[in-house]
Enzyme design. Structure first.
Site: not given
Ligand SMILES: [Zn+2]
Length: 515
Positions: A100, A379
Site C-alpha cells: 500500500s 491500491d
C-alpha cells in the site's frame, strides 16, 4: 435518440426483443452514449478501498443484494454505475505484487516508487534515513494546499498507516509511525516519525516550498491514537483499552500540539464528540477514534465509546471542506477491507467494502456532478477467489450448491466447499458469532481442507479455507479497477498505470497552475 438496438428489433423474436435483459441493456446503452462531461473540476474526492480487487467487488455486490433480499448478482455497488472506468496496473518499481505504501505514493505523486516507502522516489533505500533527502515527492494533497484549496484525509486504519500517510508524509519506511517504531540511527540522522509529520504538515510544507503559505490539513480522521500520545498512562484517553495507550518515547503529546497550533479546531476521539462538531462553522477537524485501527464495520457496535462509520466521516468531511469556495481535495481510505482479507475473513472484507459503497453514495448525494470529480479505486488486490459453479442466488458466503441442486456439491474428497476462498493464509477457522476478524491471529494455522458439513460458513466468525499456509493471507498482483464520475472522469478508460491517478486529479484541478 434512435440507436441501432431499436432498428434491429423488427427481425428479433419477441422473447428476445421483449426480454428485460434486452430492453434494460438497450436503455442503459442510450444513457452511456448521450453523456457529456466538462474536464475541469472544483473538487476531487478519491476513495481507495485498500485491497479491494475485482473479485471483492463482485462478491460484495452479491452480498449487498442478498442482504437486501435479492438474488444478488444483478445489483451494483454505488460506484459501479459511474460512467467511466479503467483497469489499473498496480506493481511497484521493485515489486510485482505491491504494497500500500508504494501504490498510494504512485496515486498521490504521479510517480511509481518502491514497496514500503512513503512519498519518496525509487532511489530511496528502504529503512535508510540518509537516503530520504533528495528523494522527496510532492503530493496532490500538498499541491492542493499550496493552491489554497481545502484538504482532507480519512481512513478506517491508523491515520499513520501506509495509505493515508502516503498523502502527507515522506518516510524511508512505512513502519516509522511514531518515534518508538524508529531505529536509533534513523532518529539520529534527523528523520521524523509519521505521526509527527502529520501534526507538523503545515510547517514542513512551508519549509519545503519557498514562499508558500498554507493553512494545513483541514480534516483528518482515522485510528492510530497510540502514535500521537506519550507512553504514559497519564495521557490515556477516556476510552482507552490498553493500560498505557500511547507509544511515543519522546514524551510529546501530539494531540496537544495540534490543539495549540489550531486553537479554533476540533479534536475528537469518540462518537459523541464527533457528533457534536458543527460542520457549518468548523474550520479544522482532527479525529483519532481508536488506539490502533478503527473497528471493522461489523464490529463497530462493540467499540467502547462508539466511533463514526466511514459514511458518517465522509459526509462530515464534505460538509466542512465545502466551506472553502476554492474547492477541496479529499482522500478517503477504507483500510480494513485489506485487513479482513489478510485475516482470511471474507465476511469482514465484504461488509467493509459495502460500507465503502455506502460512503461513496453519500458523497454522490452531497456533491454536484458538474463540479466534483469522484474517483473510486483500490491500491492492490488479494488472493480471493469466487469458485465452482454455484447456482444463481446461492449465498455468496455459502457452500457451492450446483444449478438444479438443493444440497452442497461435494469435491473429489467427498466434502463440500465454499464459493469464496483464499489461495493462502491461516485457513479455516470457525469463530462462530465473533465479529473481530483479527481474533484469528491467536488461533494458529489451519491451511488445507476441512470438513465444513456442519459449519455455518455465512457466520461473521467463519474464516475461509486456504491452500498455502502463511501467517497472513497476501495481496495479489492482478489489475484493480478505477471508477469515475464528474468533470475529467472521461479520461478514465483503458488499462492504465497506477500513477495516472495523480495525473487525472491534476488534470481536473490544475494543481500546478495558479488559481
Ligand atoms: Zn495489505
Amino acid at each position: 435518440m434512435a440507436i441501432a438496438t431499436h432498428a434491429a428489433a423488427a427481425v428479433l423474436p419477441s422473447n428476445q426483443s421483449n426480454s428485460p435483459w434486452y430492453t434494460d441493456a438497450a436503455a442503459t446503452t442510450e444513457t452511456k452514449t448521450t453523456a457529456t462531461t466538462p474536464t475541469k473540476a472544483k473538487n476531487v474526492i478519491l476513495f481507495v478501498g485498500d485491497g479491494m480487487g475485482v473479485s471483492t467487488l463482485t462478491a460484495a455486490r452479491i452480498l449487498q443484494g442478498q442482504q437486501n433480499g435479492n438474488s444478488g448478482e444483478e445489483g451494483y455497488l454505488s460506484f459501479e454505475t459511474f460512467p467511466h472506468s479503467a483497469l489499473v496496473k498496480t506493481y511497484n518499481v521493485d515489486a510485482q505484487t505491491p504494497d500500500s505504501a508504494g501504490t498510494m505514493t504512485a496515486m498521490m505523486s504521479g510517480v511509481k516508487s518502491d514497496a514500503g516507502v512513503l512519498g519518496v522516489a525509487e532511489n530511496i533505500v528502504r529503512g535508510d534515513c540518509t537516503t530520504v533527502s533528495g528523494n522527496e515527492l510532492i503530493t496532490a494533497i500538498e499541491l492542493a494546499e499550496i493552491k489554497g484549496m481545502s484538504t482532507g484525509i480519512i481512513s478506517t486504519a491508523r491515520i499513520t498507516h501506509a495509505t493515508p500517510a502516503a498523502a502527507y508524509a515522506k518516510s524511508a519506511d512505512r513502519n516509522w509511525e511514531d518515534d518508538g517504531d524508529m531505529p536509533t540511527a534513523a532518529k539520529e540522522a534527523g528523520c521524523e516519525d509519521i505521526a509527527s509529520q502529520l501534526v507538523n504538515f503545515e510547517a514542513n510544507l512551508e519549509a519545503r516550498i519557498a514562499n508558500s503559505d498554507v493553512d494545513g490539513l483541514d480534516v483528518v480522521m482515522g485510528g492510530g491514537r497510540r502514535s500521537f500520545l506519550p507512553k504514559d498512562a497519564a495521557f490515556n484517553s477516556s476510552d482507552a483499552l490498553s493500560s498505557v495507550e500511547g507509544d511515543r518515547t519522546d514524551g510529546r503529546d501530539l494531540t496537544a500540539e495540534w490543539k495549540t497550533r489550531y486553537p479554533a479546531g476540533n479534536y475528537v476521539f469518540d462518537q459523541s464528540s464527533f457528533d457534536a462538531v458543527d460542520a457549518s462553522t468548523a474550520s479544522k477537524l482532527f479525529g483519532l477514534f481508536n488506539e490502533s485501527h478503527m473497528q471493522y464495520e461489523q464490529d463497530r457496535g462493540n467499540d467502547v465509546a462508539g466511533e463514526p462509520s466511514l459514511t458518517q466521516m465522509t459526509s462530515k468531511a464534505i460538509d466542512i471542506l465545502n466551506n472553502n469556495s476554492k474547492g477541496y481535495l479529499l482522500v478517503v481510505e477504507s483500510g480494513r477491507i485489506d485487513h479482513g482479507h489478510h485475516a482470511g475473513s471474507a465476511y469482514s472484507a465484504l461488509t467493509d467494502a459495502i460500507e465503502l459503497s455506502n460512503a461513496v453514495q453519500a458523497a454522490v448525494d452531497a456533491t454536484n456532478p458538474e463540479e466534483t470529480l469522484i474517483m473510486v479505486t483500490a491500491d492492490h488486490s488479494h488472493v480471493f477467489t469466487i469458485a465452482g459453479y454455484p447456482k444463481r442466488g446461492n449465498p455468496i458466503l455459502g457452500k457451492v450448491v450446483a444449478v438444479g441442486e438443493t444440497e452442497p456439491t461435494n469435491a473429489a474428497d467427498g466434502m463440500p466447499y465454499t464459493t469464496v476462498g483464499y489461495t493462502n493464509g491461516l485457513g479455516f477457522h470457525d469463530l462462530g458469532a465473533e465479529t473481530d476478524a483479527d481474533a484469528v491471529y491467536s488461533k494458529g494455522n489451519q491451511a488445507g481442507r476441512a470438513d465444513l458439513g456442519s459449519v455455518d460458513t455465512e457466520s461473521s466468525g467463519f474464516h475461509q479455507e486456504a491452500l498455502i499456509p502463511l501467517g497472513s493471507e497476501t495481496h495479489a498482483g492482478e489489475d484493480i479497477s478505477l471508477h469515475a464520475r464528474g468533470p475529467g472522469s472521461q479520461f478514465v478508460h483503458g488499462v492504465i498505470e497506477q500513477n495516472m491517478v495523480f495525473h487525472m486529479i491534476n488534470q481536473a484541478l490544475d494543481l500546478l497552475t495558479g488559481e
